[in-house]
Design a protein around this motif. Structure first.
Motif, PDB file in Angstrom:
ATOM      1  N   GLU A 119      36.414  42.217  36.117  1.00 29.59           N
ATOM      2  CA  GLU A 119      37.776  42.253  35.572  1.00 29.59           C
ATOM      3  C   GLU A 119      37.859  43.379  34.558  1.00 29.59           C
ATOM      4  O   GLU A 119      36.904  43.629  33.827  1.00 29.59           O
ATOM      5  CB  GLU A 119      38.148  40.937  34.890  1.00 29.59           C
ATOM      6  N   GLN A 121      53.717  50.577  37.174  1.00 31.10           N
ATOM      7  CA  GLN A 121      52.605  49.756  37.641  1.00 31.10           C
ATOM      8  C   GLN A 121      52.381  49.918  39.149  1.00 31.10           C
ATOM      9  O   GLN A 121      51.240  50.045  39.602  1.00 31.10           O
ATOM     10  CB  GLN A 121      52.873  48.290  37.301  1.00 31.10           C
ATOM     11  N   LEU A 122      53.453  49.947  39.931  1.00 29.93           N
ATOM     12  CA  LEU A 122      53.330  50.146  41.376  1.00 29.93           C
ATOM     13  C   LEU A 122      52.709  51.500  41.698  1.00 29.93           C
ATOM     14  O   LEU A 122      51.839  51.611  42.569  1.00 29.93           O
ATOM     15  CB  LEU A 122      54.691  50.007  42.054  1.00 29.93           C
ATOM     16  N   THR A 123      53.153  52.534  40.999  1.00 29.87           N
ATOM     17  CA  THR A 123      52.612  53.877  41.219  1.00 29.87           C
ATOM     18  C   THR A 123      51.130  53.932  40.856  1.00 29.87           C
ATOM     19  O   THR A 123      50.318  54.489  41.609  1.00 29.87           O
ATOM     20  CB  THR A 123      53.406  54.913  40.403  1.00 29.87           C
ATOM     21  N   ALA A 124      50.769  53.349  39.717  1.00 31.95           N
ATOM     22  CA  ALA A 124      49.369  53.348  39.291  1.00 31.95           C
ATOM     23  C   ALA A 124      48.498  52.571  40.273  1.00 31.95           C
ATOM     24  O   ALA A 124      47.398  53.013  40.627  1.00 31.95           O
ATOM     25  CB  ALA A 124      49.248  52.767  37.890  1.00 31.95           C
ATOM     26  N   ASN A 125      48.984  51.423  40.731  1.00 31.72           N
ATOM     27  CA  ASN A 125      48.213  50.621  41.691  1.00 31.72           C
ATOM     28  C   ASN A 125      48.032  51.355  43.014  1.00 31.72           C
ATOM     29  O   ASN A 125      46.965  51.295  43.623  1.00 31.72           O
ATOM     30  CB  ASN A 125      48.875  49.264  41.925  1.00 31.72           C
ATOM     31  N   LYS A 126      49.065  52.055  43.455  1.00 35.38           N
ATOM     32  CA  LYS A 126      48.974  52.825  44.699  1.00 35.38           C
ATOM     33  C   LYS A 126      47.906  53.912  44.570  1.00 35.38           C
ATOM     34  O   LYS A 126      47.066  54.084  45.452  1.00 35.38           O
ATOM     35  CB  LYS A 126      50.321  53.447  45.040  1.00 35.38           C
ATOM     36  N   LYS A 127      47.919  54.630  43.443  1.00 33.53           N
ATOM     37  CA  LYS A 127      46.927  55.685  43.227  1.00 33.53           C
ATOM     38  C   LYS A 127      45.515  55.111  43.124  1.00 33.53           C
ATOM     39  O   LYS A 127      44.564  55.694  43.645  1.00 33.53           O
ATOM     40  CB  LYS A 127      47.269  56.494  41.978  1.00 33.53           C
ATOM     41  N   LEU A 128      45.378  53.961  42.463  1.00 33.24           N
ATOM     42  CA  LEU A 128      44.066  53.327  42.343  1.00 33.24           C
ATOM     43  C   LEU A 128      43.560  52.886  43.707  1.00 33.24           C
ATOM     44  O   LEU A 128      42.392  53.122  44.052  1.00 33.24           O
ATOM     45  CB  LEU A 128      44.128  52.133  41.397  1.00 33.24           C
ATOM     46  N   ASN A 129      44.415  52.281  44.514  1.00 35.47           N
ATOM     47  CA  ASN A 129      44.013  51.853  45.854  1.00 35.47           C
ATOM     48  C   ASN A 129      43.608  53.036  46.728  1.00 35.47           C
ATOM     49  O   ASN A 129      42.642  52.950  47.493  1.00 35.47           O
ATOM     50  CB  ASN A 129      45.121  51.038  46.517  1.00 35.47           C
ATOM     51  N   GLU A 130      44.332  54.156  46.619  1.00 31.82           N
ATOM     52  CA  GLU A 130      43.963  55.358  47.357  1.00 31.82           C
ATOM     53  C   GLU A 130      42.603  55.879  46.901  1.00 31.82           C
ATOM     54  O   GLU A 130      41.774  56.277  47.721  1.00 31.82           O
ATOM     55  CB  GLU A 130      45.028  56.448  47.176  1.00 31.82           C
ATOM     56  N   ASN A 150      57.561  48.070  35.983  1.00 29.89           N
ATOM     57  CA  ASN A 150      57.175  47.728  37.353  1.00 29.89           C
ATOM     58  C   ASN A 150      56.968  48.978  38.203  1.00 29.89           C
ATOM     59  O   ASN A 150      56.021  49.048  39.000  1.00 29.89           O
ATOM     60  CB  ASN A 150      58.211  46.814  37.995  1.00 29.89           C
TER      61      ASN A 150
END
Length: 111
Positions: free
Chosen positions: A60, A93-102, A90
């Motif tokens: 975590e 957060q969505l943009t950051a999560n997308k970049k992290l997943n990529e 939001n």
């Protein structure tokens, strides 16, 4: 523990301090200085990070920082006007999560 500095890009500097860790938990304060977006706006983001560890791996990770302050630096007047809103939070957060997943997808290892 002491301080540390990290930088892979010439326009990015990350400084760490107050690094603390046990086998189960950790925390660190860090400051990221970088240029953001197409307009290359300078951002200085002060972050407190908390970690939970299991089997010598991070399971975590939570960062805490002033999102409105960050959005004012990153987006200028738009960040000042709406950077504190739930919809802006939001979207960020969505943009950051997308970049992290990529990043995760492109840097997977078998470990």
């Amino acid at each position: 523990m002491g301080n540390a500095t990290f930088s892979k890009k010439k326009d990015t500097i990350i400084n760490f301090d107050n690094i603390q860790a046990t086998p189960e938990n950790g925390k660190v304060n860090w400051v990221a200085e970088y240029l953001y977006g197409n307009k290359k706006r300078k951002v200085v983001n002060l972050v407190s990070a908390n970690f939970k560890f299991k089997d010598n791996k991070i399971i975590e990770h939570f960062d805490t920082f002033d999102l409105w302050k960050w959005s004012r630096q990153a987006f200028g007047i738009q960040g000042f006007l709406i950077g504190w809103t739930t919809s802006m939070k939001n979207k960020i957060q969505l943009t950051a999560n997308k970049k992290l997943n990529e990043f995760i997808k492109n840097n997977r290892t078998n470990n």
